[in-house]
Design an enzyme around this catalytic site. Structure first.
Site, PDB file in Angstrom:
ATOM      1  N   ASN A  10      -2.736   1.335  -7.300  1.00  0.00           N
ATOM      2  CA  ASN A  10      -3.152   1.455  -5.900  1.00  0.00           C
ATOM      3  C   ASN A  10      -2.807   2.866  -5.435  1.00  0.00           C
ATOM      4  O   ASN A  10      -1.638   3.185  -5.234  1.00  0.00           O
ATOM      5  CB  ASN A  10      -2.404   0.396  -5.068  1.00  0.00           C
ATOM      6  CG  ASN A  10      -2.643   0.549  -3.584  1.00  0.00           C
ATOM      7  OD1 ASN A  10      -3.538   1.287  -3.163  1.00  0.00           O
ATOM      8  ND2 ASN A  10      -1.843  -0.133  -2.778  1.00  0.00           N
ATOM      9  N   LYS A  12      -3.535   4.300  -2.667  1.00  0.00           N
ATOM     10  CA  LYS A  12      -3.291   4.359  -1.215  1.00  0.00           C
ATOM     11  C   LYS A  12      -4.002   5.572  -0.597  1.00  0.00           C
ATOM     12  O   LYS A  12      -5.079   5.954  -1.049  1.00  0.00           O
ATOM     13  CB  LYS A  12      -1.783   4.375  -0.944  1.00  0.00           C
ATOM     14  CG  LYS A  12      -1.049   3.251  -1.682  1.00  0.00           C
ATOM     15  CD  LYS A  12       0.350   3.051  -1.193  1.00  0.00           C
ATOM     16  CE  LYS A  12       1.057   2.024  -2.062  1.00  0.00           C
ATOM     17  NZ  LYS A  12       2.354   1.648  -1.566  1.00  0.00           N
ATOM     18  N   HIS A  96      -2.916  -6.540   1.086  1.00  0.00           N
ATOM     19  CA  HIS A  96      -1.755  -5.713   0.731  1.00  0.00           C
ATOM     20  C   HIS A  96      -0.775  -5.718   1.908  1.00  0.00           C
ATOM     21  O   HIS A  96      -1.182  -5.752   3.069  1.00  0.00           O
ATOM     22  CB  HIS A  96      -2.215  -4.288   0.421  1.00  0.00           C
ATOM     23  CG  HIS A  96      -1.116  -3.453  -0.172  1.00  0.00           C
ATOM     24  ND1 HIS A  96      -0.169  -2.839   0.603  1.00  0.00           N
ATOM     25  CD2 HIS A  96      -0.809  -3.157  -1.458  1.00  0.00           C
ATOM     26  CE1 HIS A  96       0.681  -2.189  -0.184  1.00  0.00           C
ATOM     27  NE2 HIS A  96       0.313  -2.364  -1.447  1.00  0.00           N
ATOM     28  N   GLU A  98       0.875  -3.471   3.270  1.00  0.00           N
ATOM     29  CA  GLU A  98       0.672  -2.406   4.266  1.00  0.00           C
ATOM     30  C   GLU A  98      -0.458  -2.779   5.214  1.00  0.00           C
ATOM     31  O   GLU A  98      -0.426  -2.445   6.406  1.00  0.00           O
ATOM     32  CB  GLU A  98       0.406  -1.072   3.539  1.00  0.00           C
ATOM     33  CG  GLU A  98       1.695  -0.524   2.932  1.00  0.00           C
ATOM     34  CD  GLU A  98       1.510   0.365   1.725  1.00  0.00           C
ATOM     35  OE1 GLU A  98       0.384   0.844   1.474  1.00  0.00           O
ATOM     36  OE2 GLU A  98       2.510   0.580   1.004  1.00  0.00           O
ATOM     37  N   GLU A 168       4.227  -9.145  -4.421  1.00  0.00           N
ATOM     38  CA  GLU A 168       4.821  -7.861  -4.075  1.00  0.00           C
ATOM     39  C   GLU A 168       5.841  -8.054  -2.955  1.00  0.00           C
ATOM     40  O   GLU A 168       5.463  -8.072  -1.773  1.00  0.00           O
ATOM     41  CB  GLU A 168       3.749  -6.882  -3.605  1.00  0.00           C
ATOM     42  CG  GLU A 168       2.676  -6.608  -4.628  1.00  0.00           C
ATOM     43  CD  GLU A 168       2.000  -5.264  -4.359  1.00  0.00           C
ATOM     44  OE1 GLU A 168       2.101  -4.386  -5.203  1.00  0.00           O
ATOM     45  OE2 GLU A 168       1.421  -5.108  -3.279  1.00  0.00           O
ATOM     46  N   GLY A 174       7.409   0.834  -2.535  1.00  0.00           N
ATOM     47  CA  GLY A 174       7.618   2.223  -2.147  1.00  0.00           C
ATOM     48  C   GLY A 174       9.060   2.550  -1.802  1.00  0.00           C
ATOM     49  O   GLY A 174       9.346   3.614  -1.251  1.00  0.00           O
ATOM     50  N   SER A 214       7.677  -0.879  -6.821  1.00  0.00           N
ATOM     51  CA  SER A 214       8.445   0.159  -7.521  1.00  0.00           C
ATOM     52  C   SER A 214       8.457  -0.026  -9.047  1.00  0.00           C
ATOM     53  O   SER A 214       9.471   0.205  -9.701  1.00  0.00           O
ATOM     54  CB  SER A 214       9.866   0.236  -6.967  1.00  0.00           C
ATOM     55  OG  SER A 214       9.834   0.561  -5.580  1.00  0.00           O
TER      56      SER A 214
HETATM   57  C1  PEP Z   1       1.918  -1.128  -3.938  1.00  0.00           C
HETATM   58  O1  PEP Z   1       1.528  -0.340  -3.099  1.00  0.00           O
HETATM   59  O2  PEP Z   1       1.248  -2.137  -4.165  1.00  0.00           O
HETATM   60  C2  PEP Z   1       3.169  -0.845  -4.644  1.00  0.00           C
HETATM   61  C3  PEP Z   1       3.646  -1.771  -5.419  1.00  0.00           C
HETATM   62  O3  PEP Z   1       3.738   0.395  -4.436  1.00  0.00           O
HETATM   63  P1  PEP Z   1       4.986   1.022  -5.253  1.00  0.00           P
HETATM   64  O4  PEP Z   1       4.710   0.813  -6.725  1.00  0.00           O
HETATM   65  O5  PEP Z   1       5.007   2.464  -4.883  1.00  0.00           O
HETATM   66  O6  PEP Z   1       6.213   0.294  -4.820  1.00  0.00           O
END
Ligand code: PEP
Length: 252
Positions: A10, A12, A96, A98, A168, A174, A214
């Site tokens: 992703n 973003k 997601h 976000e 997630e 992040g 992460s």
């Molecule tokens: C994501 O945006 O779905 C995500 C898992 O981000 P990150 O790997 O940076 O934590």
């Protein structure tokens, strides 16, 4: 039949067409001999066509990070499932965290988008996960089951089997803070148990459940080795070809 591992990136709000195209070309070459693993990337909508051109023939799929919950109409500034399909994209992220936290996405919105995506033949990755407050309050299972149930409500088993879920935990996205393999596996097994209780057996057996939060080359192998973790949804570490390829290589 064993589930084919699925690693998705992703991107973003990063990488305009030029940079995204370069990363896509680097990935197509770095992942040429990746073995049995599916790979998809989610650039910004403006970069998606460039990326799709750059990975053509590589088997890497390209999708949108978001679609609108209506098929078309007076909705300034959004993209539809049909437009994504007409542009040759094959996948879409839905729900997601976000989008849920920053843009007011709701369980009902997720459900509507899933239906539109499936109707256009776009394969959704539906994201679910609890906040730190919800985890601390012992609500992980209740929250995640509610989000999964809402996203899949009323769908036929065949439709559900076409969906990928991404667990997630919001506190791990992040932040550099990853769920331990045991924490992640516990939630993945619980989601699969929920699927088993609500759909014919093949749905729970076939559906891929990715972990996201992460994920990096250094922690991917131990997460992906867990029985119910079928892949990863990767944010930050998907923005460089070597780190994303390192995660794909961690699939065994
Ligand atoms: C994501 O945006 O779905 C995500 C898992 O981000 P990150 O790997 O940076 O934590």
């Amino acid at each position: 039949m064993a589930r084919v591992p699925f690693i998705a990136g992703n991107w973003k709000l990063n990488l305009g067409p030029a940079e995204a195209g370069e990363l896509a070309e680097a990935l197509a070459s770095a992942l040429a001999d990746r073995g049995e693993v599916e790979v998809a990337v989610f650039p910004t909508a403006l970069s998606a066509l460039t990326v799709a051109g750059a990975v053509e023939g590589s088997g890497i799929e390209v999708g949108l990070q978001e679609i609108h919950s209506a098929a078309s109409g007076a909705f300034t500034g959004t993209n539809s499932a049909r437009m994504a399909r007409e542009a040759g994209l094959t996948r879409v992220l839905i729900g997601h965290s976000e989008r849920r936290q920053l843009f007011g996405e709701t369980d009902a919105g997720v459900r509507a988008k899933v239906e539109l995506a499936l109707a256009e033949g776009l394969l959704p990755i539906v994201c679910v996960g609890e906040t730190l407050e919800e985890r601390d309050a012992g609500q992980v299972e209740a929250v995640v089951h509610r989000q999964v149930a809402a996203a899949l409500e009323g769908l036929e088993p065949d439709q559900v089997a076409a969906i990928t879920l991404a667990y997630e935990p919001v506190w791990a996205i992040g932040t550099g803070r990853t769920a331990t393999p045991a924490q992640a596996q516990e939630v993945h097994a619980s989601i699969r148990g929920w699927l088993r209780a609500h759909f014919p057996a093949f749905v729970a057996e076939d559906m891929r459940i990715q972990y996201g939060g992460s994920v990096k080359p250094g922690n991917a192998a131990e997460l992906l080795a867990c029985e119910d973790i079928d892949g990863a949804l990767v944010g930050g570490a998907s923005l460089k070809a070597d780190s994303f390829a390192g995660i794909v290589a961690a699939v065994r």
